[in-house]
Design an enzyme around this catalytic site. Sequence first.
Site, PDB file in Angstrom:
ATOM      1  N   TYR A  15       0.811  -1.222   0.000  1.00  0.00           N
ATOM      2  CA  TYR A  15       0.000   0.000   0.000  1.00  0.00           C
ATOM      3  C   TYR A  15       0.845   1.274   0.000  1.00  0.00           C
ATOM      4  O   TYR A  15       0.304   2.377  -0.110  1.00  0.00           O
ATOM      5  CB  TYR A  15      -0.913   0.034   1.234  1.00  0.00           C
ATOM      6  CG  TYR A  15      -1.901  -1.093   1.264  1.00  0.00           C
ATOM      7  CD1 TYR A  15      -3.003  -1.106   0.416  1.00  0.00           C
ATOM      8  CD2 TYR A  15      -1.733  -2.159   2.128  1.00  0.00           C
ATOM      9  CE1 TYR A  15      -3.914  -2.150   0.434  1.00  0.00           C
ATOM     10  CE2 TYR A  15      -2.633  -3.211   2.160  1.00  0.00           C
ATOM     11  CZ  TYR A  15      -3.717  -3.199   1.312  1.00  0.00           C
ATOM     12  OH  TYR A  15      -4.611  -4.234   1.329  1.00  0.00           O
ATOM     13  N   HIS A  20      -4.349   6.343  -1.144  1.00  0.00           N
ATOM     14  CA  HIS A  20      -4.929   6.356   0.197  1.00  0.00           C
ATOM     15  C   HIS A  20      -3.866   6.643   1.264  1.00  0.00           C
ATOM     16  O   HIS A  20      -4.202   6.934   2.407  1.00  0.00           O
ATOM     17  CB  HIS A  20      -5.590   5.003   0.463  1.00  0.00           C
ATOM     18  CG  HIS A  20      -6.926   5.077   1.144  1.00  0.00           C
ATOM     19  ND1 HIS A  20      -7.672   6.229   1.291  1.00  0.00           N
ATOM     20  CD2 HIS A  20      -7.666   4.101   1.749  1.00  0.00           C
ATOM     21  CE1 HIS A  20      -8.793   5.962   1.924  1.00  0.00           C
ATOM     22  NE2 HIS A  20      -8.810   4.680   2.228  1.00  0.00           N
ATOM     23  N   PHE A  66      -5.288  -0.944   9.639  1.00  0.00           N
ATOM     24  CA  PHE A  66      -5.761  -0.468   8.349  1.00  0.00           C
ATOM     25  C   PHE A  66      -6.604   0.789   8.529  1.00  0.00           C
ATOM     26  O   PHE A  66      -7.041   1.129   9.626  1.00  0.00           O
ATOM     27  CB  PHE A  66      -6.513  -1.566   7.604  1.00  0.00           C
ATOM     28  CG  PHE A  66      -5.582  -2.601   7.050  1.00  0.00           C
ATOM     29  CD1 PHE A  66      -4.869  -2.352   5.885  1.00  0.00           C
ATOM     30  CD2 PHE A  66      -5.365  -3.798   7.712  1.00  0.00           C
ATOM     31  CE1 PHE A  66      -3.975  -3.272   5.379  1.00  0.00           C
ATOM     32  CE2 PHE A  66      -4.478  -4.736   7.215  1.00  0.00           C
ATOM     33  CZ  PHE A  66      -3.776  -4.466   6.052  1.00  0.00           C
ATOM     34  N   ASN A 114     -13.308   6.337   5.449  1.00  0.00           N
ATOM     35  CA  ASN A 114     -13.370   5.365   6.541  1.00  0.00           C
ATOM     36  C   ASN A 114     -12.409   5.672   7.685  1.00  0.00           C
ATOM     37  O   ASN A 114     -12.698   5.363   8.840  1.00  0.00           O
ATOM     38  CB  ASN A 114     -13.131   3.951   6.017  1.00  0.00           C
ATOM     39  CG  ASN A 114     -14.297   3.454   5.200  1.00  0.00           C
ATOM     40  OD1 ASN A 114     -15.439   3.830   5.442  1.00  0.00           O
ATOM     41  ND2 ASN A 114     -14.031   2.618   4.222  1.00  0.00           N
TER      42      ASN A 114
END
Length: 189
Positions: A15, A20, A66, A114
Amino acid sequence: MDWLLAGLGNPGAEYARTRHNAGFWALQTFAEKTGASLRMESRWHCLAAVVQDSGQQLGMCMPQDFMNRSGGPVQAMAAFYKVPAARILVIHDELDLPPGTARLKWAGGHGGHNGLRDLNRALGTREYWRLRIGIGHPGHKDAVIHYVLGAPQAADQEAIDAAIDRSLAVLPDFLQGRSDAAQKTLHSD
């Protein structure tokens, strides 16, 4: 501690270069500029550092859960150092801003993000500062997940990096209580 700066992203090499993780990129850049060394702190489950900068003691937190579980680590570090939510600056990616744009914002909803949703829950409030790093929008809501978990093209990456640099340039004003001046400078770009 005067301020806690929390950069949001997803942990792990897969990631690291995804859109993000713009919050991680910004906090890592700030850590480098201040000479801070982010180290794993298992008690908060985040990469953390404490530095003196702009005449203040600043904490840094990069949650190692996360994105949708970012709130716990930030809340835990803030509680340990007795930092109220109003003195937390959360740095995150923002779909509603084009690459190359950054905005400081006080409070507000999560806008579908989120990480912010979980922070609102963990902190018990929406009243904290946000540094929104624009990553652009893919154009359709069904493409958002793939988009934010993808790497930006070279031109977009350059624009995001430039927005991070401009954001960090106004951070001293912001941290010294001159949020209006910081916003005016940052938002004029």
